[in-house]
Write an enzyme that holds these catalytic residues in place. Structure first.
Site, PDB file in Angstrom:
ATOM      1  N   ASP A   1       0.847  -1.185   0.000  1.00 18.55           N
ATOM      2  CA  ASP A   1       0.000   0.000   0.000  1.00 18.55           C
ATOM      3  C   ASP A   1       0.887   1.240   0.000  1.00 18.55           C
ATOM      4  O   ASP A   1       2.021   1.215   0.478  1.00 18.55           O
ATOM      5  CB  ASP A   1      -0.885  -0.025   1.246  1.00 18.55           C
ATOM      6  CG  ASP A   1      -1.672   1.252   1.425  1.00 18.55           C
ATOM      7  OD1 ASP A   1      -2.373   1.650   0.480  1.00 18.55           O
ATOM      8  OD2 ASP A   1      -1.573   1.856   2.505  1.00 18.55           O
TER       9      ASP A   1
ATOM     10  N   ASP B   1      -0.337   4.865   0.843  1.00 17.42           N
ATOM     11  CA  ASP B   1      -0.616   5.927   1.820  1.00 17.42           C
ATOM     12  C   ASP B   1      -0.510   5.445   3.264  1.00 17.42           C
ATOM     13  O   ASP B   1      -1.204   4.521   3.672  1.00 17.42           O
ATOM     14  CB  ASP B   1      -1.993   6.523   1.556  1.00 17.42           C
ATOM     15  CG  ASP B   1      -2.053   7.190   0.191  1.00 17.42           C
ATOM     16  OD1 ASP B   1      -1.021   7.724  -0.246  1.00 17.42           O
ATOM     17  OD2 ASP B   1      -3.118   7.167  -0.439  1.00 17.42           O
TER      18      ASP B   1
END
Length: 180
Positions: free
Chosen positions: A9, A11
């Site tokens: 991922d 963020d």
């Protein structure tokens, strides 16, 4: 032999979104919110009422994502993990910020090919061996091995193996490689 696949991922897992988002909110709304004050996923529950859901508008500001920092040790960890895994950056994002996010990845992680960047909404549709993510909802639907990247908003989550930082995330991935 093909290398196993590792999805990461973007963020708050690779970048410092949580810190910069709160900082920008404080500038706009003259508040003193800290990332550690946010104990759940829905950040609008932790901001001033006059802000509410407008907190998400900050994420659409031009070039907001271009100015985010990198989580400590993330660059080194990913570069070292490329010898073991095919690495993909997987981000659930609004289409308006894809270019900024792509440019940020290119600048901070130049060894990750643009072909290995996946923008999607449902990470459960992405078929990889491992996914590292700070959002438990993304891990729920994912079919492979799941690693929850530690963040203030997921402290109460206990369903997944947790990596407190990139040192632990790297070690967990290395320990899983022989079982993939």
């Amino acid at each position: 032999m093909n290398k196993p696949t590792l999805g990461i991922d973007l963020d708050t897992t690779l970048n410092t979104l949580d810190r910069e988002w709160v900082k920008r909110y404080n500038e706009i709304y003259k508040d003193k919110l800290l990332p550690s004050d946010i104990k759940g996923w829905d950040i609008e529950n932790y901001v001033k009422p006059e802000c509410g859901k407008k907190i998400y508008d900050i994420l659409k500001e031009p070039h907001f994502f271009r100015n985010l920092g990198v989580q400590p040790f993330a660059e080194t960890a990913l570069e070292e993990l490329t010898s073991i895994f095919n690495i993909y950056i997987v981000s659930a994002t609004h289409y308006k910020v894809c270019e900024d996010k792509g440019n940020w990845i290119k600048e901070k992680f130049p060894f990750i090919s643009y072909q290995n960047i996946i923008f999607c909404h449902n990470k459960g549709l992405v078929h990889l061996d491992i996914l590292i993510d700070d959002n438990p909802l993304n891990l729920e639907n994912f079919k492979g091995n799941k690693i929850l990247f530690d963040a203030h908003h997921n402290k109460s989550e206990n369903r997944f193996v947790r990596a407190r930082d990139w040192y632990e995330a790297k070690a967990l991935c290395e320990s899983l490689k022989d079982f993939l």
